[in-house]
Design a protein around this motif. Structure first.
Motif, PDB file in Angstrom:
ATOM      1  N   UNK A  11      26.094  39.153  59.688  1.00  0.00           N
ATOM      2  CA  UNK A  11      26.585  39.499  58.364  1.00  0.00           C
ATOM      3  C   UNK A  11      27.475  40.728  58.453  1.00  0.00           C
ATOM      4  N   UNK A  12      28.650  40.620  57.894  1.00  0.00           N
ATOM      5  CA  UNK A  12      29.594  41.736  57.892  1.00  0.00           C
ATOM      6  C   UNK A  12      30.209  41.864  56.513  1.00  0.00           C
ATOM      7  N   UNK A  13      30.773  43.024  56.254  1.00  0.00           N
ATOM      8  CA  UNK A  13      31.478  43.243  54.993  1.00  0.00           C
ATOM      9  C   UNK A  13      32.903  42.703  55.107  1.00  0.00           C
ATOM     10  N   UNK A  14      33.519  42.406  53.982  1.00  0.00           N
ATOM     11  CA  UNK A  14      34.931  41.998  54.026  1.00  0.00           C
ATOM     12  C   UNK A  14      35.767  43.028  54.770  1.00  0.00           C
ATOM     13  N   UNK A  15      36.670  42.545  55.590  1.00  0.00           N
ATOM     14  CA  UNK A  15      37.485  43.421  56.420  1.00  0.00           C
ATOM     15  C   UNK A  15      36.894  43.711  57.775  1.00  0.00           C
ATOM     16  N   UNK A  40      31.570  25.603  55.752  1.00  0.00           N
ATOM     17  CA  UNK A  40      31.162  26.530  54.706  1.00  0.00           C
ATOM     18  C   UNK A  40      30.211  25.832  53.745  1.00  0.00           C
ATOM     19  N   UNK A  41      29.421  26.602  53.026  1.00  0.00           N
ATOM     20  CA  UNK A  41      28.477  25.998  52.073  1.00  0.00           C
ATOM     21  C   UNK A  41      29.190  25.107  51.069  1.00  0.00           C
ATOM     22  N   UNK A  42      28.726  23.884  50.935  1.00  0.00           N
ATOM     23  CA  UNK A  42      29.287  22.971  49.958  1.00  0.00           C
ATOM     24  C   UNK A  42      30.623  22.366  50.325  1.00  0.00           C
ATOM     25  N   UNK A  43      31.079  22.604  51.547  1.00  0.00           N
ATOM     26  CA  UNK A  43      32.380  22.079  51.978  1.00  0.00           C
ATOM     27  C   UNK A  43      32.226  21.252  53.240  1.00  0.00           C
ATOM     28  N   UNK A  44      33.247  20.486  53.527  1.00  0.00           N
ATOM     29  CA  UNK A  44      33.243  19.703  54.751  1.00  0.00           C
ATOM     30  C   UNK A  44      33.609  20.545  55.959  1.00  0.00           C
ATOM     31  N   UNK A  45      33.360  20.026  57.150  1.00  0.00           N
ATOM     32  CA  UNK A  45      33.732  20.766  58.359  1.00  0.00           C
ATOM     33  C   UNK A  45      35.246  20.869  58.515  1.00  0.00           C
ATOM     34  N   UNK A  87      37.104  37.606  55.672  1.00  0.00           N
ATOM     35  CA  UNK A  87      37.137  37.412  54.230  1.00  0.00           C
ATOM     36  C   UNK A  87      35.874  36.662  53.800  1.00  0.00           C
ATOM     37  N   UNK A  88      35.552  36.792  52.551  1.00  0.00           N
ATOM     38  CA  UNK A  88      34.365  36.120  52.018  1.00  0.00           C
ATOM     39  C   UNK A  88      34.442  34.622  52.294  1.00  0.00           C
ATOM     40  N   UNK A  89      35.648  34.059  52.224  1.00  0.00           N
ATOM     41  CA  UNK A  89      35.807  32.625  52.444  1.00  0.00           C
ATOM     42  C   UNK A  89      35.660  32.214  53.901  1.00  0.00           C
ATOM     43  N   UNK A  90      35.493  33.182  54.795  1.00  0.00           N
ATOM     44  CA  UNK A  90      35.194  32.851  56.199  1.00  0.00           C
ATOM     45  C   UNK A  90      33.707  32.591  56.406  1.00  0.00           C
ATOM     46  N   UNK A  91      32.901  32.822  55.385  1.00  0.00           N
ATOM     47  CA  UNK A  91      31.476  32.553  55.485  1.00  0.00           C
ATOM     48  C   UNK A  91      31.228  31.087  55.792  1.00  0.00           C
ATOM     49  N   UNK A 113      25.493  25.851  66.390  1.00  0.00           N
ATOM     50  CA  UNK A 113      26.173  26.689  65.414  1.00  0.00           C
ATOM     51  C   UNK A 113      25.597  28.086  65.314  1.00  0.00           C
ATOM     52  N   UNK A 114      26.414  28.986  64.794  1.00  0.00           N
ATOM     53  CA  UNK A 114      25.979  30.356  64.529  1.00  0.00           C
ATOM     54  C   UNK A 114      26.504  30.753  63.154  1.00  0.00           C
ATOM     55  N   UNK A 115      25.664  31.370  62.366  1.00  0.00           N
ATOM     56  CA  UNK A 115      26.001  31.693  60.986  1.00  0.00           C
ATOM     57  C   UNK A 115      26.829  32.965  60.917  1.00  0.00           C
ATOM     58  N   UNK A 116      27.911  32.894  60.195  1.00  0.00           N
ATOM     59  CA  UNK A 116      28.720  34.069  59.881  1.00  0.00           C
ATOM     60  C   UNK A 116      28.721  34.225  58.361  1.00  0.00           C
ATOM     61  N   UNK A 117      28.293  35.380  57.900  1.00  0.00           N
ATOM     62  CA  UNK A 117      28.261  35.673  56.472  1.00  0.00           C
ATOM     63  C   UNK A 117      29.099  36.914  56.211  1.00  0.00           C
TER      64      UNK A 117
END
Length: 120
Positions: A11-15, A40-45, A87-91, A113-117
């Motif tokens: 987990x990292x902050x934006x930027x 990403x959550x709710x999206x396709x690969x 960016x948040x959308x990289x989650x 896989x590895x989670x990036x938040x």
């Protein structure tokens, strides 16, 4: 037995920045392109980046171009994805997969896989 094992998520902050690693085994590593993909959550690969067999060719999705850098070390059978200006959308869950995958799907030969938040 083909294995791909991702690590380095968190987990990292934006930027912020993270470096993902992918350890490969069970196949002739330098015979294959390697693809990083994500879901990403709710999206396709979707594919994020790809690297050629000896690392001389790299490809990036428009959404990450200029922020992510892919590299490989064939002696160590490792592939890396350095991510900056996150960016948040990289989650997403990030996967490394064998081959030059167009498109990237979860049916590919890939790791767990590895989670990036990215969150403030």
């Amino acid at each position: 037995q083909v294995q791909l094992v991702e690590s380095g998520g968190g987990t990292v902050e934006p930027g912020g920045s993270l470096k993902l690693s992918c350890a490969a085994s069970g196949f002739t590593f330098d015979n294959y392109w390697i693809t990083w993909g994500r879901q990403a959550p709710g999206k396709g690969p979707e594919w994020v980046s790809r690297i050629g067999r000896i690392g001389g060719i790299t490809e990036y999705a428009e959404s990450v171009k200029g922020r992510f850098t892919i590299s490989r070390d064939n002696a160590k059978k490792m592939v890396y994805l350095e991510m900056s200006d996150l960016k948040i959308e990289d989650t997403a869950v990030y996967y490394c997969a064998r081959g030059r995958l167009v498109p990237f799907t979860l049916d590919s030969t890939r790791g767990q896989g590895t989670q990036v938040t990215v969150s403030s």
